[in-house]
Design an enzyme around this catalytic site. Structure first.
Site, PDB file in Angstrom:
ATOM      1  N   GLU A   4       0.853  -1.194   0.000  1.00 28.07           N
ATOM      2  CA  GLU A   4       0.000   0.000   0.000  1.00 28.07           C
ATOM      3  C   GLU A   4       0.883   1.236   0.000  1.00 28.07           C
ATOM      4  O   GLU A   4       1.788   1.344   0.825  1.00 28.07           O
ATOM      5  CB  GLU A   4      -0.821   0.090   1.286  1.00 28.07           C
ATOM      6  CG  GLU A   4      -1.838  -0.978   1.516  1.00 28.07           C
ATOM      7  CD  GLU A   4      -2.447  -0.810   2.916  1.00 28.07           C
ATOM      8  OE1 GLU A   4      -3.018   0.268   3.202  1.00 28.07           O
ATOM      9  OE2 GLU A   4      -2.315  -1.741   3.722  1.00 28.07           O
ATOM     10  N   ASP A  32      -6.593   6.268  11.043  1.00 20.79           N
ATOM     11  CA  ASP A  32      -5.232   5.891  11.425  1.00 20.79           C
ATOM     12  C   ASP A  32      -4.889   6.308  12.839  1.00 20.79           C
ATOM     13  O   ASP A  32      -5.288   7.378  13.297  1.00 20.79           O
ATOM     14  CB  ASP A  32      -4.227   6.519  10.448  1.00 20.79           C
ATOM     15  CG  ASP A  32      -4.207   5.773   9.121  1.00 20.79           C
ATOM     16  OD1 ASP A  32      -3.929   4.569   9.148  1.00 20.79           O
ATOM     17  OD2 ASP A  32      -4.495   6.395   8.080  1.00 20.79           O
TER      18      ASP A  32
END
Ligand SMILES: Cc1ncc(COP(=O)(O)O)c(C=O)c1O
Lengths: 253, 409
Positions: free
Chosen positions: A47, A58
């Site tokens: 990624e 996140d």
């Protein structure tokens, strides 16, 4: 196509590894070097996160990496350019990971068009649920890019089927509640959840959030197709540098 | 058919998958209480016994004379318990949390008013409470941090990003993603993912309902214009909600900061510097760069320097139903001074933005017309900021002496 690549790789490996890097963190040169090192260490998928100022899915490690990259002046155009360089020189599939505003501002169609032209194979956009951003799914599929959908332990069976219908490539199974970067207790509790995931789709399954050491990978072998390393690799990078990331990844298998 | 949670093209719920069931649950619970007249009754009763509702509508006789135009009325949300309209939303969400059976609440706060209100509600209902506040705001709104902690809340200084309101909001979403089973996120304004814009606007509409009834009673007619400041948009949606279907002009006033040309402001709808984007779980106008990264904002008042704005207001701006203006930091301090001297009222710096624009327009109107300004909060929380802006030497001396005392103790 992503799915057939994964199935092919799985013929020789019990579990594949997917890693995550934040483009431009701490700088673009390091991003290139990291990608090279990770592929040399045997990573199967990667990624490439395009930094965003509000990465709400996140946790602290990746959040900080996003903000540092932006503070150092990372722009979208550079991210795309470096991504292109990475895909041109390294022979595994790369996915973009970012947040919806980055695509929306650029134009979702144009973003998908460029990504396909630059050799990207799919995207993970955690704040683009298919009912809110159907044009994202369409734009990717029209270009043979995989819109990766996420399952979580809170996702109902019914919704898993719906999400699977909007996915291709593989499904990203989030291991637990919360955001990235905290420890996950890999125990038999995961089994029931993974069974539900398996029931909902024929696509390969990846599992991420809190995967950090060989024990975790051993636990997951045979249960999922792909283990995802996010924050833990960034921590190694920060503590010990790029080379150590290669050693770290090699030590996992 | 319009998608649920959208106002024109704005709104929605752009959420990480982990939060989707939580929002579905919230949407259902909100739908249930909205269709239950008993809930609204309980809410009004609670606000009339625990807070000061109905809040008065004050005729500002001296300001009216001063501007020699429209009769100026002030809706006194500053008289709510904890000193701002934030109490309305918080108590209503508290009643909702009780019904949902959760035992912990979290909230984001900029000026600290929403944090204090949430901490108060949590104390009253016996919930555990964590408040997220940008580090910059912790520094400039210390008195509110003090009160939150005394009320039993844990205050977390958020060090991410611009260290202001939007970052506190992100931190609250992260907490919620891990703790949704026990926790409700008491979002403080009419922004964020659906159903928050609708829900918070609904709870705050108590302001406008009262104001409409009061002005008809006192002035015998509807106001020509009503003015409210706009951070996320909750006090504005509250006041406007009472007049949406009337021939009344609705005016929202954003933070003009150091001036629109300076780029240091939070004028999302009053400037042409904001563009449509998707962040913090919803689609609206954001102050952002060409790549879609959020820009830093500025205002003398911590409660207004938010990077996005209510999707409902974005839509009402586009349809022309609400007109937007911006007031600069300097204008705000001048309006505050005038208001204190003429009426003995101390509006919050946030609210003073509405006063600036109302003062600019009052004299355009004739004496038989009236206007309402929403005094969304009281200004004593701003004593440090206002004293700095005014440059009062006695105050500086007091602070220095106090600091010496602490050092020597
Ligand atoms: C007194 C006061 N007024 C206004 C605002 C702005 O918020 P909103 O636009 O949601 O009313 C705040 C926010 O903290 C506030 O404390």
């Amino acid at each position: 196509m992503l799915e057939s690549y994964i199935r092919k790789q799985r013929e020789n490996k019990k579990i594949l590894l997917m890693t995550h890097i934040v483009l431009g963190y701490p700088d673009f040169e390091t991003s290139l070097e990291l990608a090279r090192t990770m592929v040399a260490a045997g990573v199967d998928l990667m990624e490439l996160q395009i930094p965003f100022s509000e990465p709400i899915a996140d946790g602290p490690v990746i959040l900080k990496a996003n903000q540092e990259a932006l503070k150092a002046g990372a722009r979208l155009a550079q991210c795309q350019q470096v991504a292109q360089e990475i895909t041109a020189n390294l022979d595994i599939p790369f996915l973009y990971m970012s947040y919806y505003n980055i695509l929306f501002k650029y134009g979702v169609d144009r973003f998908a068009e460029d990504a396909a032209a630059h050799g990207i194979k799919g995207m993970i956009v955690p704040d683009a649920p298919p009912e809110e951003a159907p044009e994202y799914v369409t734009a990717l599929r029209e270009r043979n890019l995989s819109p990766i959908q996420l399952f979580t332990p809170k996702t109902t069976d019914e919704r898993m089927s719906y999400l699977a219908g909007n996915a291709s490539g593989f499904i990203y199974c989030v291991a637990r509640k919360g955001v990235t970067g905290q420890n996950t207790a890999f125990s038999s509790e995961l089994d029931g959840y993974l069974d539900r995931c398996r029931q909902a789709t024929d696509l390969p399954l990846a599992l991420g959030f809190g995967v950090k050491d060989k024990d975790d990978i051993d636990f997951l072998r045979g249960k999922v197709d792909i283990a995802v390393l996010g924050s833990s690799a960034i921590r190694v990078l920060e503590d010990k540098g790029v080379e150590a990331v290669g050693d770290y990844i090699s030590s996992l298998r | 058919m319009a998608k649920t949670g959208y106002y024109g093209e704005y709104g929605g719920a752009f959420l990480p998958e982990i939060l989707i069931p939580t929002f579905k649950e919230l949407e259902q619970e909100f739908a249930r209480i909205k269709s239950d007249p008993g809930f609204w009754k309980e809410y009004v009763h609670t606000m009339s016994t625990y807070s000061c509702r109905p809040t008065p509508l004050t005729y500002a006789e001296n300001l009216t004379k001063h501007f020699a135009g429209a009769q100026i009325y002030i809706k006194r949300e500053d008289l709510n318990h904890t000193g701002a309209h934030k109490a309305n939303n918080v108590i209503a969400q508290g009643l909702l949390v009780k019904k949902m059976g959760k035992r912990r609440v979290i909230a984001e706060t900029g000026a600290g008013q929403h944090g204090v209100a949430t901490a108060t509600m949590a104390a009253k209902y016996g919930f555990e409470c964590t408040i997220y506040m940008g580090e910059v705001d912790v520094l400039r709104q210390r008195p509110n941090v003090f009160w939150m902690e005394q009320l039993g809340a844990k205050v977390v200084a958020v060090k991410d990003g611009s260290r202001t309101l939007k970052d506190a909001m992100n931190a609250a979403f992260r907490d919620w993603a891990a703790n949704m089973d026990s926790t409700h996120y008491v979002l403080g304004t009419a922004s964020g993912p659906h159903p928050f814009p609708e829900m918070v606007s609904y709870f705050q509409s108590i302001i406008g309902q009262e104001a409409r009834e009061q002005i008809l009673k006192y002035a015998g007619k509807l106001p020509a214009r009503v003015f409210a400041c706009v951070g996320g948009g909750s006090n504005a949606m509250g006041l406007f909600g009472g007049f949406m279907d009337d021939p009344v002009e609705l005016v929202g006033v954003e933070a003009g900061g150091k001036g629109l040309e300076s780029g240091l402001h939070a004028a999302r709808l009053a400037s042409d510097q904001a563009t449509v984007g998707v962040a913090q779980g919803y689609k609206t106008y954001f102050l952002q760069d060409d790549d879609g990264q959020m820009r830093e904002t500025h205002s003398v008042s911590a409660g207004l320097d938010y990077v996005g704005v209510s999707p409902i207001l974005a839509h009402l701006s586009e349809t022309g139903r609400v007109r937007f203006a911006a007031a600069t930091d300097t204008e705000v301090v001048e309006a505050l001074k005038l208001c204190m001297r003429k009426e003995g009222l101390i509006p919050a710096l946030e609210s003073a933005h509405a006063f600036v624009q109302a003062f600019k327009e009052a004299s355009e109107l004739s004496r038989d017309e009236c206007i309402i300004i929403n005094q969304s909060g009281r200004g004593d929380k701003d004593i440090f900021t206002v004293a700095d802006a005014i440059g009062d030497p006695q105050w500086e001396k007091f602070i220095c002496n106090k600091a010496e005392e602490y050092k020597n103790a």
